[in-house]
Design a protein around this motif. Structure first.
Motif, PDB file in Angstrom:
ATOM      1  N   THR A  15       0.804  -1.220   0.108  1.00 45.50           N
ATOM      2  CA  THR A  15      -0.025  -0.027  -0.176  1.00 45.50           C
ATOM      3  C   THR A  15       0.863   1.399   0.138  1.00 45.50           C
ATOM      4  O   THR A  15       0.729   2.255  -0.786  1.00 45.50           O
ATOM      5  CB  THR A  15      -1.161  -0.103   1.227  1.00 45.50           C
ATOM      6  N   LEU A  16       1.685   1.450   0.987  1.00 42.48           N
ATOM      7  CA  LEU A  16       2.632   2.362   0.914  1.00 42.48           C
ATOM      8  C   LEU A  16       3.935   2.233   0.058  1.00 42.48           C
ATOM      9  O   LEU A  16       4.846   2.979  -0.164  1.00 42.48           O
ATOM     10  CB  LEU A  16       3.044   2.735   2.553  1.00 42.48           C
ATOM     11  N   TYR A  17       4.304   0.937   0.002  1.00 38.65           N
ATOM     12  CA  TYR A  17       5.809   0.579  -0.635  1.00 38.65           C
ATOM     13  C   TYR A  17       5.581  -0.765  -1.048  1.00 38.65           C
ATOM     14  O   TYR A  17       4.661  -1.768  -0.604  1.00 38.65           O
ATOM     15  CB  TYR A  17       6.940   0.588   0.135  1.00 38.65           C
ATOM     16  N   VAL A  18       6.393  -1.391  -1.791  1.00 42.10           N
ATOM     17  CA  VAL A  18       6.727  -2.719  -2.383  1.00 42.10           C
ATOM     18  C   VAL A  18       8.005  -3.031  -2.278  1.00 42.10           C
ATOM     19  O   VAL A  18       8.718  -2.155  -2.962  1.00 42.10           O
ATOM     20  CB  VAL A  18       6.084  -3.081  -3.751  1.00 42.10           C
ATOM     21  N   ALA A  26       3.053   8.227  -2.632  1.00 42.63           N
ATOM     22  CA  ALA A  26       2.571   7.999  -1.296  1.00 42.63           C
ATOM     23  C   ALA A  26       3.021   8.810  -0.097  1.00 42.63           C
ATOM     24  O   ALA A  26       2.472   9.438   0.679  1.00 42.63           O
ATOM     25  CB  ALA A  26       3.134   6.512  -1.004  1.00 42.63           C
ATOM     26  N   ILE A  27       4.445   9.152  -0.297  1.00 47.79           N
ATOM     27  CA  ILE A  27       5.014  10.351   0.853  1.00 47.79           C
ATOM     28  C   ILE A  27       4.251  11.476   0.548  1.00 47.79           C
ATOM     29  O   ILE A  27       3.844  12.080   1.792  1.00 47.79           O
ATOM     30  CB  ILE A  27       6.585  10.299   0.527  1.00 47.79           C
ATOM     31  N   ASP A  28       4.115  12.053  -0.557  1.00 54.12           N
ATOM     32  CA  ASP A  28       3.484  13.394  -0.702  1.00 54.12           C
ATOM     33  C   ASP A  28       2.103  13.404   0.085  1.00 54.12           C
ATOM     34  O   ASP A  28       1.709  14.306   0.360  1.00 54.12           O
ATOM     35  CB  ASP A  28       3.707  13.863  -2.162  1.00 54.12           C
ATOM     36  N   CYS A  29       1.254  12.370  -0.494  1.00 56.26           N
ATOM     37  CA  CYS A  29      -0.069  12.083  -0.016  1.00 56.26           C
ATOM     38  C   CYS A  29      -0.004  12.122   1.489  1.00 56.26           C
ATOM     39  O   CYS A  29      -1.159  12.800   2.111  1.00 56.26           O
ATOM     40  CB  CYS A  29      -0.663  10.776  -0.506  1.00 56.26           C
ATOM     41  N   LEU A 228      -9.909   0.155  -1.167  1.00 61.30           N
ATOM     42  CA  LEU A 228      -8.911  -0.671  -1.506  1.00 61.30           C
ATOM     43  C   LEU A 228      -7.953  -0.048  -2.847  1.00 61.30           C
ATOM     44  O   LEU A 228      -8.484   0.692  -3.454  1.00 61.30           O
ATOM     45  CB  LEU A 228      -9.728  -2.051  -2.197  1.00 61.30           C
ATOM     46  N   VAL A 229      -6.930  -0.289  -2.789  1.00 58.94           N
ATOM     47  CA  VAL A 229      -5.781   0.273  -3.708  1.00 58.94           C
ATOM     48  C   VAL A 229      -5.330  -0.966  -4.580  1.00 58.94           C
ATOM     49  O   VAL A 229      -5.181  -2.120  -4.224  1.00 58.94           O
ATOM     50  CB  VAL A 229      -4.553   1.021  -3.063  1.00 58.94           C
ATOM     51  N   ARG A 230      -5.116  -0.702  -5.895  1.00 58.84           N
ATOM     52  CA  ARG A 230      -4.852  -1.620  -6.830  1.00 58.84           C
ATOM     53  C   ARG A 230      -3.381  -1.597  -6.987  1.00 58.84           C
ATOM     54  O   ARG A 230      -2.727  -1.644  -7.990  1.00 58.84           O
ATOM     55  CB  ARG A 230      -5.301  -1.196  -8.198  1.00 58.84           C
ATOM     56  N   THR A 231      -2.600  -1.737  -5.783  1.00 58.70           N
ATOM     57  CA  THR A 231      -1.233  -2.127  -5.938  1.00 58.70           C
ATOM     58  C   THR A 231      -1.055  -3.045  -4.893  1.00 58.70           C
ATOM     59  O   THR A 231      -2.004  -3.827  -4.266  1.00 58.70           O
ATOM     60  CB  THR A 231      -0.581  -0.661  -5.195  1.00 58.70           C
ATOM     61  N   GLY A 232       0.368  -3.511  -4.782  1.00 60.73           N
ATOM     62  CA  GLY A 232       0.631  -4.620  -4.107  1.00 60.73           C
ATOM     63  C   GLY A 232       0.023  -5.905  -4.329  1.00 60.73           C
ATOM     64  O   GLY A 232       0.124  -6.539  -5.543  1.00 60.73           O
ATOM     65  N   SER A 252      -3.939   3.864  -6.714  1.00 58.11           N
ATOM     66  CA  SER A 252      -2.766   3.556  -5.456  1.00 58.11           C
ATOM     67  C   SER A 252      -3.053   4.926  -4.578  1.00 58.11           C
ATOM     68  O   SER A 252      -4.118   5.757  -4.493  1.00 58.11           O
ATOM     69  CB  SER A 252      -1.465   3.995  -6.302  1.00 58.11           C
ATOM     70  N   ILE A 253      -2.382   4.694  -3.396  1.00 57.95           N
ATOM     71  CA  ILE A 253      -2.446   5.645  -2.236  1.00 57.95           C
ATOM     72  C   ILE A 253      -2.257   7.166  -2.829  1.00 57.95           C
ATOM     73  O   ILE A 253      -2.894   7.968  -2.042  1.00 57.95           O
ATOM     74  CB  ILE A 253      -1.520   5.180  -1.101  1.00 57.95           C
ATOM     75  N   ALA A 254      -1.851   7.388  -3.951  1.00 54.20           N
ATOM     76  CA  ALA A 254      -1.372   8.802  -4.351  1.00 54.20           C
ATOM     77  C   ALA A 254      -2.655   9.613  -4.600  1.00 54.20           C
ATOM     78  O   ALA A 254      -2.891  10.756  -4.645  1.00 54.20           O
ATOM     79  CB  ALA A 254      -0.759   8.829  -5.716  1.00 54.20           C
ATOM     80  N   GLY A 255      -3.827   8.814  -5.089  1.00 56.65           N
ATOM     81  CA  GLY A 255      -5.120   9.321  -5.123  1.00 56.65           C
ATOM     82  C   GLY A 255      -5.989   9.535  -3.913  1.00 56.65           C
ATOM     83  O   GLY A 255      -7.009  10.064  -4.050  1.00 56.65           O
TER      84      GLY A 255
END
Length: 261
Positions: A15-18, A26-29, A228-232, A252-255
């Motif tokens: 979610t935050l990293y892979v 993610a960090i900016d969000c 739910l995020v479409r990453t990971g 992604s978390i960015a949104g």
């Protein structure tokens, strides 16, 4: 109209990293969410790294967080064992079948691999074999209870999806005819512990993660909105066949910040 949450709960890996790379944006969000006075809590079922190691890893990637904002499954298990010990009014005997990196988290308890009151089960990688499984079966068959740090089915690695310890938890439950106490997500008590730490009601919280079962489903059973995020570990086919319906789905978390505006 969307209610802006007072608390956003965040899954970590996927979610935050892979691997060791932060998800782009993610960090900016998270910086923006903090600027909007939204509380953050970082939730993880990870059982291969200690609390301090996880904090250090997140900070190296560029994330900003306080020690108490990270709430892990091993920490929840420790609290559970302390509560049991207080109720029994005696030291409990445990067999920590966990990674070496988190064994220190259970150092204040009495370790006994022959006649434990509780088996504490986490990820031990390639250490699984039939000898260990039979030893676990015998101590549980003789009365030991199973504390599972989580019961995830699979997880995302840099090399793709891999089976998680839910495979072994479910197997031990089956052959021993007893249910494990599951500590991490989607356990209700785990989510309640997070809510209590922020002094926020479920209706004013949101959970963001890549696991439709543990993250979204676990949150929703508590009345917490699930995103739910479409990453990971996210996979279209798995999400579509699930009976769980996320409140929101993001690429992604960015949104997330845009969703909450």
């Amino acid at each position: 109209m969307k209610r802006i949450p007072e608390l956003v709960m965040l899954d970590l890996d996927g979610t935050l990293y892979v691997g060791k790379q932060a998800i782009p944006g993610a960090i900016d969000c998270l910086k923006v969410l903090r600027e909007r006075d939204i509380q953050l809590r970082f939730l993880t079922n990870t059982t291969t790294q200690s609390h301090d190691e996880l904090i250090a890893q997140l900070r190296v990637m560029g994330f900003t967080l306080e020690d108490e904002e990270l709430i892990s499954a091993p920490a929840a298990a420790k609290l559970e064992l302390l509560a049991i010990q207080q109720k029994l009014r005696r030291p409990v005997r445990i067999w920590p079948v966990v990674a070496d990196s988190i064994r220190q988290d259970f150092s204040e308890f009495f370790w006994d691999e022959q006649r434990p009151d509780f088996v504490v089960l986490g990820d031990i990688g390639d250490a699984w074999d039939l000898t260990l499984i039979n030893r676990l079966f015998n101590v549980m068959h003789s009365g030991a209870e199973l504390i599972a740090l989580h019961k995830n089915r699979f997880w995302q690695t840099e090399g793709g999806l891999k089976a998680d310890i839910g495979f072994f938890v479910a197997g031990l439950e089956y052959i021993c005819s007893k249910n494990a106490r599951v500590m991490g997500k989607p356990n209700r008590a785990f989510f309640q512990q997070v809510l209590d730490s922020a002094h926020v009601d479920a209706i004013n919280a949101m959970m963001v993660g890549d696991d439709i079962d543990s993250d979204v489903g676990g949150a929703q059973q508590m009345g917490i909105r699930g995103c739910l995020v479409r990453t990971g570990k996210y996979r279209d086919a798995y999400a579509e066949q699930s009976t769980i319906r996320p409140n929101y789905i993001l690429d992604s978390i960015a949104g997330l910040d845009e969703l909450l505006r």
